[in-house]
Design a protein around this motif. Structure first.
Motif, PDB file in Angstrom:
ATOM      1  N   GLN A  32       0.846  -1.181   0.000  1.00  0.00           N
ATOM      2  CA  GLN A  32       0.000   0.000   0.000  1.00  0.00           C
ATOM      3  C   GLN A  32       0.886   1.237   0.000  1.00  0.00           C
ATOM      4  O   GLN A  32       1.979   1.235   0.556  1.00  0.00           O
ATOM      5  CB  GLN A  32      -0.889   0.030   1.236  1.00  0.00           C
ATOM      6  CG  GLN A  32      -1.928  -1.061   1.267  1.00  0.00           C
ATOM      7  CD  GLN A  32      -2.805  -0.965   2.495  1.00  0.00           C
ATOM      8  OE1 GLN A  32      -2.501  -0.243   3.435  1.00  0.00           O
ATOM      9  NE2 GLN A  32      -3.898  -1.695   2.494  1.00  0.00           N
ATOM     10  N   GLN A  34       0.608   5.352   0.867  1.00  0.00           N
ATOM     11  CA  GLN A  34      -0.201   6.423   1.432  1.00  0.00           C
ATOM     12  C   GLN A  34       0.552   7.733   1.266  1.00  0.00           C
ATOM     13  O   GLN A  34       1.721   7.831   1.613  1.00  0.00           O
ATOM     14  CB  GLN A  34      -0.482   6.162   2.905  1.00  0.00           C
ATOM     15  CG  GLN A  34      -1.330   4.935   3.142  1.00  0.00           C
ATOM     16  CD  GLN A  34      -1.600   4.702   4.610  1.00  0.00           C
ATOM     17  OE1 GLN A  34      -1.016   5.334   5.473  1.00  0.00           O
ATOM     18  NE2 GLN A  34      -2.498   3.783   4.892  1.00  0.00           N
ATOM     19  N   SER A  36       0.716  11.687   2.240  1.00  0.00           N
ATOM     20  CA  SER A  36       0.234  12.605   3.261  1.00  0.00           C
ATOM     21  C   SER A  36      -0.453  13.807   2.613  1.00  0.00           C
ATOM     22  O   SER A  36      -0.262  14.091   1.430  1.00  0.00           O
ATOM     23  CB  SER A  36       1.392  13.089   4.130  1.00  0.00           C
ATOM     24  OG  SER A  36       2.260  13.912   3.372  1.00  0.00           O
TER      25      SER A  36
END
Length: 84
Positions: A32, A34, A36
């Motif tokens: 995964q 991600q 910010s």
């Protein structure tokens, strides 16, 4: 001590089942990524970036047309400010 050959076979089969479950669990996992919110803001084009891009396009067009003039005094002033 009595050795039961069926017992050792069952232990082997159990080990295979555990190994198969681990492989199945590994296959279920996915990487995964991600990002910010700060990084997302940095990706968006800001007003300054848009203005700078427009200026670069305008200067490129002037160079292509042969109408771009360099102000030697302004260049010298910028060099002086940089090294001062």
């Amino acid at each position: 001590m009595k050795v039961n050959p069926m017992h050792s076979l069952n232990a082997y089969q159990k080990q295979q089942n555990v190994g198969a479950k681990k492989k199945a669990d590994v296959n279920k996992k996915h990487d995964q990524l991600q990002i910010s919110s700060a990084a997302k803001q940095m990706q968006e084009m800001s007003r300054i970036t848009t203005e700078r891009q427009e200026k670069v396009e305008r200067i490129k067009a002037e160079i292509d047309q042969g109408t771009y003039k360099v102000d030697a005094k302004e260049v010298a002033k910028k060099f002086y400010e940089f090294w001062d």
